[in-house]
Design an enzyme around this catalytic site. Sequence first.
Site, mmCIF file in Angstrom:
data_model
loop_
_atom_site.group_PDB
_atom_site.id
_atom_site.type_symbol
_atom_site.label_atom_id
_atom_site.label_comp_id
_atom_site.label_asym_id
_atom_site.label_seq_id
_atom_site.Cartn_x
_atom_site.Cartn_y
_atom_site.Cartn_z
ATOM 1 N N LYS A 67 0.803 -1.235 0.000
ATOM 2 C CA LYS A 67 0.000 0.000 0.000
ATOM 3 C C LYS A 67 0.834 1.282 0.000
ATOM 4 O O LYS A 67 0.403 2.309 -0.516
ATOM 5 C CB LYS A 67 -0.936 0.022 1.219
ATOM 6 N N ASP B 138 -10.135 3.005 1.845
ATOM 7 C CA ASP B 138 -10.325 2.372 3.162
ATOM 8 C C ASP B 138 -11.128 3.287 4.078
ATOM 9 O O ASP B 138 -12.035 2.848 4.791
ATOM 10 C CB ASP B 138 -8.965 2.063 3.807
HETATM 11 P P1 NAP Z 1 -0.884 -2.542 10.510
HETATM 12 O O1 NAP Z 1 -0.586 -1.368 9.641
HETATM 13 O O2 NAP Z 1 0.133 -3.613 10.643
HETATM 14 O O3 NAP Z 1 -1.211 -1.961 11.974
HETATM 15 C C1 NAP Z 1 -1.558 -2.802 13.020
HETATM 16 C C2 NAP Z 1 -1.941 -1.993 14.250
HETATM 17 O O4 NAP Z 1 -2.325 -2.910 15.265
HETATM 18 C C3 NAP Z 1 -0.799 -1.180 14.834
HETATM 19 O O5 NAP Z 1 -1.308 -0.057 15.458
HETATM 20 C C4 NAP Z 1 -0.220 -2.152 15.864
HETATM 21 O O6 NAP Z 1 0.456 -1.544 16.908
HETATM 22 C C5 NAP Z 1 -1.468 -2.783 16.387
HETATM 23 N N1 NAP Z 1 -1.246 -4.115 16.941
HETATM 24 C C6 NAP Z 1 -0.759 -5.198 16.300
HETATM 25 N N2 NAP Z 1 -0.713 -6.259 17.128
HETATM 26 C C7 NAP Z 1 -1.167 -5.811 18.334
HETATM 27 C C8 NAP Z 1 -1.328 -6.428 19.603
HETATM 28 N N3 NAP Z 1 -1.036 -7.733 19.784
HETATM 29 N N4 NAP Z 1 -1.802 -5.682 20.615
HETATM 30 C C9 NAP Z 1 -2.093 -4.379 20.427
HETATM 31 N N5 NAP Z 1 -1.954 -3.737 19.256
HETATM 32 C C10 NAP Z 1 -1.501 -4.451 18.216
HETATM 33 O O7 NAP Z 1 -2.222 -3.255 10.063
HETATM 34 P P2 NAP Z 1 -3.530 -2.572 9.418
HETATM 35 O O8 NAP Z 1 -3.398 -2.529 7.944
HETATM 36 O O9 NAP Z 1 -3.779 -1.302 10.134
HETATM 37 O O10 NAP Z 1 -4.645 -3.665 9.743
HETATM 38 C C11 NAP Z 1 -5.087 -3.926 11.051
HETATM 39 C C12 NAP Z 1 -6.198 -4.986 11.023
HETATM 40 O O11 NAP Z 1 -7.312 -4.485 10.307
HETATM 41 C C13 NAP Z 1 -5.818 -6.277 10.305
HETATM 42 O O12 NAP Z 1 -6.380 -7.354 11.015
HETATM 43 C C14 NAP Z 1 -6.499 -6.184 8.951
HETATM 44 O O13 NAP Z 1 -6.835 -7.437 8.427
HETATM 45 C C15 NAP Z 1 -7.739 -5.401 9.307
HETATM 46 N N6 NAP Z 1 -8.227 -4.587 8.187
HETATM 47 C C16 NAP Z 1 -9.559 -4.700 7.858
HETATM 48 C C17 NAP Z 1 -10.066 -3.942 6.836
HETATM 49 C C18 NAP Z 1 -11.511 -4.066 6.469
HETATM 50 O O14 NAP Z 1 -11.899 -3.585 5.401
HETATM 51 N N7 NAP Z 1 -12.358 -4.648 7.282
HETATM 52 C C19 NAP Z 1 -9.239 -3.051 6.119
HETATM 53 C C20 NAP Z 1 -7.900 -2.941 6.503
HETATM 54 C C21 NAP Z 1 -7.410 -3.719 7.548
HETATM 55 P P3 NAP Z 1 2.043 -1.270 16.840
HETATM 56 O O15 NAP Z 1 2.178 0.029 16.076
HETATM 57 O O16 NAP Z 1 2.443 -1.157 18.254
HETATM 58 O O17 NAP Z 1 2.673 -2.438 16.140
#
Ligand code: NAP
Length: 493
Positions: free
Chosen positions: A284, A320
């Site tokens: 992305k 998004d």
């Molecule tokens: P990302 O960029 O990797 O960010 C992940 C976020 O979650 C960061 O803030 C991270 O904190 C935090 N995190 C990860 N593991 C954690 C834990 N064990 N405890 C607390 N915080 C934690 O991922 P993303 O793209 O934002 O996606 C996040 C989730 O949303 C994924 O599961 C993805 O599949 C889902 N998603 C869904 C949609 C939808 O359309 N429904 C769209 C996009 C994403 P740190 O900064 O401390 O690592």
Amino acid sequence: MICIPIVASTTEGALQEIAGALEKADIIELRIDYIKNPDLPKLLSGRKKPVIVTNRSVQQGGKFTGGKKENLALLKQAIELGADYVDVEFPNQLIEGSRRLQPARTKIIYSYHNFQHTPEVKKIYKEMKKSPADVLKVVTRANKISDNLKLLDLIKLARSEGKQIIAFCMGETGILSRIFSCAYGGFLTYAALAEGKESAPGQISIDEMRNIYRIEKITQKTQVLGVIGNPIAHSMSPLMHNTVLKEMGLDYVYLPFKVEDPGDFVDTARKFSFRGFNVTIPHKREIIEYLDELAEDAARLGAVNTVVKQDGKLKGYNTDWLGAVAALEKVTSSKDKNVVLIGAGGAGRAIAYGLKKKGGNVTVLNREEELLMARRVGDNFGCKYGGLKELDSLEYDILIHATPVGMWPDVVESLVEKKNLRKGKVVMDIVYNPLQTKLLKDAEECGCRTIDGLKMLAGQAEASFRFWTGKEPPSGLMEEVARKRLSTTNLHE
Ligand code: NAP
């Protein structure tokens, strides 16, 4: 034409598979190298569809363990029994032998396979076309998306020289040429009878080929959409978009592209009939350097999930945030509401941006000690920020969870304790696998109004669809098909 390979290990099993393939295939490939002591008279008698007989040795990527003489004897028997085609591997002396044995009825397919990569296929074709074969077949592994174009160009060359040719790429990266080879004049493309019945890597099932990708409708004018990511096999987007494209009768096809090198993909998208594509993890951010233009939202977020090709130029957007806002607004407005957003990654940033745009008072919480990511989101979009512990003391109207916690297989995890879930409040989890996360289950038990992650997924897909087609997708259809798929399959199997 679509050819279904028969990959059973016994004659009886093969007869059963043939019966199952008859309605769906235009032609059948009998992989006799898969069958222990194949009974060719039984397999070939009374057939209702043309049959290709193939006996590929282990060295050639098949299962036949006998020697060359034995191989030739089996092919000779197939020819004597009037098989419609026999397939022999290049380079191979068998073709001369087979040709001598050939009565008028049986045609020879002369085939080249490369299971490692896509070499200079035109050179190979030049050698192959010297042979007396009726159909040439060149099948290679695609390691990058641009490999597909080499095979489609080869089809154009062969057809311009009056040759019949089968040409496409194997592997997960080969889907473009598998889907488009017949539109370019390829003699046939392959499809598996069912999942698990593939005879080569990357083979798509016949039901997917016909019902999802609508192979019969594809021409050189069909515009390509898709999603790039790595991994990509479990993406719900092809199902959601192709269902709507079919419903609306639009001449596009949406494909999943496993991409390691976004630069190579973008080159291919510029050359081929692409209208646009979605971008998912891990590309992305990286995709931005290959685009010509960025919409304001994508520039502010530093992330692109939708690319539109217009007049040869590629412009990046971010839908998004539109998906998140659309999901939320079905239940409540965020204007002047107190929103707690957990997660400051890519999705968290997009949601913070969207909700601020809609007038929400957003507080971003993240787990990191130094709160660098949360602070960045706060500074960029004018939100308050803090650590996860602050959840205990914050009053909110809307709580949004945007981290992977609770996702399969860690389905018993949640970052929010029940004491912090209050009756009547709105709780949205953007995780959609499983559909009902631990957080949403707890929230329901506490009397909250809940929104699952599929609403945002469908919302962003609908927004991308509008950018590409300029049309309104049928309301709720993307969500409906995705919900049905998710409730019947485990995405991680
Ligand atoms: P990302 O960029 O990797 O960010 C992940 C976020 O979650 C960061 O803030 C991270 O904190 C935090 N995190 C990860 N593991 C954690 C834990 N064990 N405890 C607390 N915080 C934690 O991922 P993303 O793209 O934002 O996606 C996040 C989730 O949303 C994924 O599961 C993805 O599949 C889902 N998603 C869904 C949609 C939808 O359309 N429904 C769209 C996009 C994403 P740190 O900064 O401390 O690592």
